[in-house]
Write a protein that holds these residues in place. Sequence first.
Motif, short mmCIF file in Angstrom:
data_model
loop_
_atom_site.label_atom_id
_atom_site.label_comp_id
_atom_site.label_asym_id
_atom_site.label_seq_id
_atom_site.Cartn_x
_atom_site.Cartn_y
_atom_site.Cartn_z
N TYR A 548 0.85 -1.17 0.00
CA TYR A 548 0.00 0.00 0.00
C TYR A 548 0.90 1.23 0.00
O TYR A 548 2.13 1.13 0.10
N ARG A 549 0.30 2.41 -0.13
CA ARG A 549 1.07 3.64 -0.31
C ARG A 549 2.02 3.88 0.87
O ARG A 549 1.69 3.56 2.02
N SER A 550 3.17 4.45 0.57
CA SER A 550 4.14 4.79 1.60
C SER A 550 3.52 5.72 2.63
O SER A 550 2.97 6.77 2.28
N PRO A 551 3.60 5.37 3.93
CA PRO A 551 3.07 6.27 4.96
C PRO A 551 3.68 7.67 4.90
O PRO A 551 2.99 8.67 5.12
N LEU A 552 4.98 7.74 4.58
CA LEU A 552 5.62 9.05 4.49
C LEU A 552 5.04 9.85 3.33
O LEU A 552 4.75 11.04 3.47
N SER A 553 4.88 9.23 2.17
CA SER A 553 4.32 9.94 1.02
C SER A 553 2.89 10.40 1.30
O SER A 553 2.49 11.49 0.89
N VAL A 554 2.13 9.56 1.99
CA VAL A 554 0.76 9.95 2.37
C VAL A 554 0.81 11.15 3.30
O VAL A 554 0.05 12.12 3.15
N MET A 555 1.73 11.12 4.28
CA MET A 555 1.85 12.23 5.22
C MET A 555 2.25 13.52 4.50
O MET A 555 1.73 14.61 4.80
N ILE A 556 3.17 13.41 3.56
CA ILE A 556 3.57 14.61 2.80
C ILE A 556 2.37 15.19 2.06
O ILE A 556 2.15 16.41 2.07
N ASN A 557 1.57 14.34 1.45
CA ASN A 557 0.37 14.83 0.77
C ASN A 557 -0.64 15.41 1.76
O ASN A 557 -1.32 16.39 1.45
N ASP A 558 -0.73 14.82 2.96
CA ASP A 558 -1.60 15.39 4.00
C ASP A 558 -1.17 16.82 4.32
O ASP A 558 -2.00 17.73 4.43
N LEU A 559 0.13 17.00 4.49
CA LEU A 559 0.65 18.32 4.86
C LEU A 559 0.40 19.34 3.74
O LEU A 559 0.09 20.51 4.01
N ILE A 560 0.54 18.90 2.49
CA ILE A 560 0.27 19.80 1.36
C ILE A 560 -1.20 20.22 1.37
O ILE A 560 -1.52 21.40 1.17
N SER A 561 -2.09 19.26 1.61
CA SER A 561 -3.52 19.58 1.65
C SER A 561 -3.84 20.55 2.79
O SER A 561 -4.59 21.52 2.61
N LEU A 562 -3.27 20.30 3.97
CA LEU A 562 -3.52 21.18 5.11
C LEU A 562 -2.95 22.57 4.86
O LEU A 562 -3.56 23.58 5.24
#
Length: 667
Positions: A548-562
Amino acid sequence: MRYFILTLIFALSLFGQKAHEYTNRLADEASPYLQQHAHNPVDWYPWGEEAFEKAKKEHKPIFLSIGYSTCHWCHVMEKESFENEEIAELINRWFVPVKVDREQMPHLDKYYQRIYALLHRRGGGWPLTIFLTEELKPFFAATYIPPDDSYGVKGMKTIVPALGELYAADRAALEKRAAAIEALASRMQKLPKGELTEGLQIAKRAVENIESYYDTLYGGFSERPKFPESSRVSLLLDIYRLTGNEKAKRMALQTLDAMQKSGLYDQIDGAFFRYCVDRRWRMPHFEKMLYTNAELIPLYVKAWQMTGKERYKEVVIGTIAEIDRRFRTPEGLYFSASDADTDGVEGGYFLYRYDEALKALLDAGFKRSEAKKVLAFLDIEEDGNFDTEYSHARRTGAKEPKRLKKAIGVLKELRRPRHYPFIDKKIITAWNAMMIKALFSASEIEKKYLERAEESYRALSGLMKRGDGRLFHQVLYGNKPSQPGMLEDYAYLTDTALAAYQVTLDERYLKDASALAERSIAIFYKNGRWLLGSDGFESYADISDSYYRSPLSVMINDLISLAALESSMKEEAVAKESLKGFAGLMEKSPDGYPEALRAYLRLEKGVVVLKSSKKNLLENASAIDRIHYPFLLKRAERGDIWLACDLSSCFAYGKRLKKVAGEIEKR
């Protein structure tokens, strides 16, 4: 016949076994995987100080075995080696044996998978077998090991005593090797900071790279085994919407088509298996993982929105129905996975003999000609298509025969008396978050999923979030959680909270996402790097999407959205800094890190936030969904004006959505 014989052999093997002849320290563990090994003759320890102290006191190396409860080859190695008294005696004599559930400790598994890849120059898998010094330094790595030497491969009866004797006779030599491996691993962890500078050209290059290994005949991104690779499909769809690249669209939709009609998808009960062992997607490995289905559901929702193809909608509804039936608890939580094996036979629950299927259809009132057409469409053959006379259902054409749905109901009833495979009843925060996000996505198809998503979000938060906002990682259903959350739990729950806000515009979800992201930075972001866990075992996060997707990459996208939603420079700065360490990897192989590349493209092209009143945004949700630009978020504010902004400025406003949408599409 072979199925019957295997089942009989398995049953006879159980008959006459002494009940719990052996009991080891895993008997007190909550993990279903560790419990499966609690009565092996191997004197297993859980990962922890007791095992480490014993190794140091007795100057013994550690035999580390990592797996999970629904892993077929883990079961095979247990039956062949860990239940074998001769092999168990060798392990106990020369090593301190330690068992780890990779779903319980994903950060530890990730670290040792890297060690395996470093030594073998290829990816590993499960079971993962690592030999460690008493100081926990790895000196030998393998995956599945057969019990005996065969076909030039050394077996357990050779490897275990050979390494054990070498450690006892010349420990210094193995410690030197272990130190060299650790030093190399440490160097590999160091990431030179850099910048990607080629702009959108990198998206074109990623598509060209993917095209070079894309299977033009059968879809997918390898020959065999074939995994769904959801993050790669998602990237291709976004690149198509961003640049109009038709190749990206074709590869994504062809792969989604191939998977839904193949053996990867359970045509009778619904939901996807973990992967297929062959190029043509015919022969699955019969595990059903929560994360596999949770990541595929939004892709089929997106494909349905793009194409209007009814089959995509059916797949979403069928997948959720099966996951809810097997995995959903009364509170709205989700179990983690189901096994591949039934009564010791892989796929036994799912397969059909032609004669039994034909008789069931005839008994249900089908004409013989009708029944034969249905079975031909589902590729259930007289000679079998899977294992001698047994067949696994898959769709062989686009045009459905008459009464297919009724026939599938009949075939479903044929399964009812069979034993459904073992279900691992762990509640994993990250995986539950993925499934809840999938339900929010599916609410675009049927509104009933929104209520279920919100119920599950409340249940997960109630169980797995502490009063201070920290998360727990996992717990066996019915117990109280205690294990601290991992980066993946924070990343995926933040992602889900953001998705929930986009559907509902309920500020509580946005506040949750912001608080979780802030907590994540405080716990896991150290000296410009992200850790996978917080228990002192130093395992750094990377941008590699695996199952499944890299947790770090998901977190980076979370931060961009926020950053976009809250106009926050802090989150944007951390996101950019987090990507810098991987610029060299992404420049060399942009297609190799799909979720991270999405993050880069979002920063490069710009996340657009469409702002208006909550009423305006909800009433015009369908029209907003039709905006082609992929990196679009909604933000409810006071006032009826429509406003479009990116991370640096607002660039369009007006009283009519159509005008502002047109400006967004020009980007």
